[in-house]
Enzyme design. Structure first.
Site, PDB file in Angstrom:
ATOM      1  N   ASP A   1      11.788  -7.346  -5.410  1.00  0.00           N
ATOM      2  CA  ASP A   1      11.495  -6.226  -4.535  1.00  0.00           C
ATOM      3  C   ASP A   1      10.243  -6.600  -3.736  1.00  0.00           C
ATOM      4  O   ASP A   1       9.121  -6.459  -4.216  1.00  0.00           O
ATOM      5  CB  ASP A   1      11.272  -4.960  -5.368  1.00  0.00           C
ATOM      6  CG  ASP A   1      10.895  -3.766  -4.517  1.00  0.00           C
ATOM      7  OD1 ASP A   1      10.649  -3.953  -3.307  1.00  0.00           O
ATOM      8  OD2 ASP A   1      10.840  -2.651  -5.063  1.00  0.00           O
TER       9      ASP A   1
ATOM     10  N   LYS B   1       8.765  -1.611   4.625  1.00  0.00           N
ATOM     11  CA  LYS B   1       7.400  -1.564   5.142  1.00  0.00           C
ATOM     12  C   LYS B   1       7.153  -2.473   6.357  1.00  0.00           C
ATOM     13  O   LYS B   1       7.500  -2.076   7.460  1.00  0.00           O
ATOM     14  CB  LYS B   1       6.410  -1.779   3.996  1.00  0.00           C
ATOM     15  CG  LYS B   1       6.588  -0.624   2.986  1.00  0.00           C
ATOM     16  CD  LYS B   1       5.594  -0.508   1.891  1.00  0.00           C
ATOM     17  CE  LYS B   1       5.803   0.800   1.152  1.00  0.00           C
ATOM     18  NZ  LYS B   1       6.004   0.713  -0.268  1.00  0.00           N
TER      19      LYS B   1
ATOM     20  N   TYR C   1       7.162  -0.225  -9.015  1.00  0.00           N
ATOM     21  CA  TYR C   1       7.787   0.870  -8.278  1.00  0.00           C
ATOM     22  C   TYR C   1       8.872   0.316  -7.361  1.00  0.00           C
ATOM     23  O   TYR C   1       8.637  -0.647  -6.623  1.00  0.00           O
ATOM     24  CB  TYR C   1       6.737   1.609  -7.436  1.00  0.00           C
ATOM     25  CG  TYR C   1       7.306   2.742  -6.615  1.00  0.00           C
ATOM     26  CD1 TYR C   1       7.816   3.881  -7.231  1.00  0.00           C
ATOM     27  CD2 TYR C   1       7.348   2.668  -5.220  1.00  0.00           C
ATOM     28  CE1 TYR C   1       8.344   4.921  -6.476  1.00  0.00           C
ATOM     29  CE2 TYR C   1       7.866   3.707  -4.460  1.00  0.00           C
ATOM     30  CZ  TYR C   1       8.365   4.832  -5.094  1.00  0.00           C
ATOM     31  OH  TYR C   1       8.886   5.858  -4.347  1.00  0.00           O
TER      32      TYR C   1
END
Ligand SMILES: *Cc1c(COP(=O)(O)O)cnc(C)c1O
Length: 417
Positions: free
Chosen positions: A228, A256, A140
């Site tokens: 990522d 995050k 994702y």
């Protein structure tokens, strides 16, 4: 109150949630509305307390409401929220990131992980002059059009491989390929993007030397390698997954953890790569709230709490939890695997660790996770409401909290049988 709030929410917010992963769609029931959070706990609107393993899906690595982060936010917000001019805080957090991650010489701050990956793709295309990008299924990378093909996390939960509203042309240059198999790369490919430790289809680690082999394959064709690290960055180790696995990409994406709970993302790399970003170069990217002073203050305060000891402690905590869960299920005769790398772990109700997205999907098909989720929730432990998310630990999850969690997991497991 949860029911009442949810009814109100559904009238004015699609599905009652501002991000689909928060809906209880794949487990059934009503989401709990959070009132407040502290350390390893969240309290819902009915005053029910939960030991939290969602932790906002990653940002909360030092525990909720850490006094040093609250202090940083309070001090910063007293000076105004946003100016549209540079601040020292942006320089300080950029220096901190560059000093932690070997290979990152320059960093650009944005406001989310999605912005980071979206821009990393644009940068790779700008640098190489090529259009094609390759991604792995089940990884994702946020919700930018070109990356929304065969994604994990909420995309997998909803059972849709992508999204309506994404024109064919937007994904025409996106090649999706199975994880843990070296893809066919060629000289028309701009970038290979991946989660170096996938954690959005459950935790599905790379095979031995797989990342090293990807690095070699990219170099052979002049393809830029993008890690990522929106989840793994500053979580797996001081230097994230690139340090953990000993492989450096060309472009890093962060999110995050770096915002300390406020909206922030970043992408970075060598000076040679980053000089292509506007205003130095021709790859355009901007943001009204990029490098927001309150977010940079919170992020910096959080990073400063994360030293080598902190990562050791996080890993020990994760080991205690994964070993404990495995033992409990073994003794109750339920098939379960708890793959773990460093402090990242997830639960699959099957007898073998999945090694790609198809296997992860097949492992979750039996629906046992939904029952386990509700068994845990009603006993005061909040897991993510979907089978493809990792369990997120923090420094506030003490051994005592883990042992309480395991006791509850034993009861929940017995209920399952
Ligand atoms: C969460 C996530 C993103 C998207 O970040 P947002 O801040 O939600 O836009 C991208 N990549 C990975 C690996 C993620 O886990």
């Amino acid at each position: 109150m949860n029911e009442e709030y949810f009814e109100r929410a559904k009238l004015v917010i699609p599905g009652g949630v501002n991000s689909p992963v928060r809906s209880f769609r794949s487990v059934g029931g009503t989401p709990y509305f959070v009132d407040r959070a502290e350390g390893p706990y969240v309290w819902d609107s009915d005053g029910q307390r939960y030991i939290d393993y969602v932790m906002s899906y990653g940002p909360g690595i030092v525990g909720h409401s850490h006094p040093q982060i609250i202090d940083a936010v309070q001090q910063s917000s007293g000076n105004g929220a946003t100016y549209g001019a540079p601040t020292l805080g942006e320089v300080e957090i950029a220096e901190e990131i560059c000093s932690r991650v070997e290979g990152v010489e320059m960093i650009r701050l944005v406001s989310s992980g999605t912005e980071a990956t979206m821009t990393a793709i644009r940068l790779a295309r700008g640098v190489t002059g090529r259009d094609k990008i390759v991604k792995f299924s089940g990884h994702y990378h946020g919700h930018a059009d070109s990356l929304l093909a065969a994604g994990g996390s909420g995309v997998a939960n909803q059972g849709i491989s992508g999204s309506v509203g994404v024109p064919t042309s937007a994904v025409a240059d996106t090649i999706v390929t199975p994880w843990n198999e070296i893809p066919d790369l060629d000289d028309s490919t701009a970038a290979l993007i991946l989660e170096p430790l996938p954690a959005n289809m459950g935790v599905v680690p790379p095979k031995e030397n797989f990342l090293q082999d990807l690095r070699i394959a990219c170099d052979a064709h002049g393809v830029l390698l993008i890690f990522d690290e929106v989840i793994t960055g500053f979580r797996l180790a001081m230097g994230g997954a690139s340090q953990w696995f000993g492989v450096q990409p060309d472009i890093w994406c962060f999110g995050k953890v770096i915002g300390g709970g406020l909206p922030m993302g970043a992408y970075g790399g060598s000076r040679e790569i980053m000089r292509h970003v506007a205003p130095l170069g021709d790859v355009y990217q901007a943001g009204t709230l990029s490098g927001n002073p309150i977010a940079t203050a919170a992020g910096l305060a959080q990073l400063r709490l994360l030293n080598v000891d902190a990562y050791e402690k996080l890993e020990k905590t994760a080991e205690r939890l994964s070993d404990g869960l495995s033992n409990i299920f073994q003794s109750t005769g339920i098939d379960v695997v708890v793959p773990r790398v460093g402090s990242l772990l997830s639960i699959f109700f099957t007898n073998q660790n999945p090694s790609n997205f198809d296997e992860a999907l097949a492992a979750a098909e039996n629906g046992i996770y939904a029952d386990f989720f509700h068994s845990m929730l009603k006993r005061g432990v909040a897991l993510a409401p979907g089978p493809y998310e990792a369990l997120f630990l923090s420094l506030a999850h003490t051994d005592e909290i883990i042992d309480q969690t395991l006791e509850i997991a034993r009861e929940a497991a017995e209920e399952l049988t």
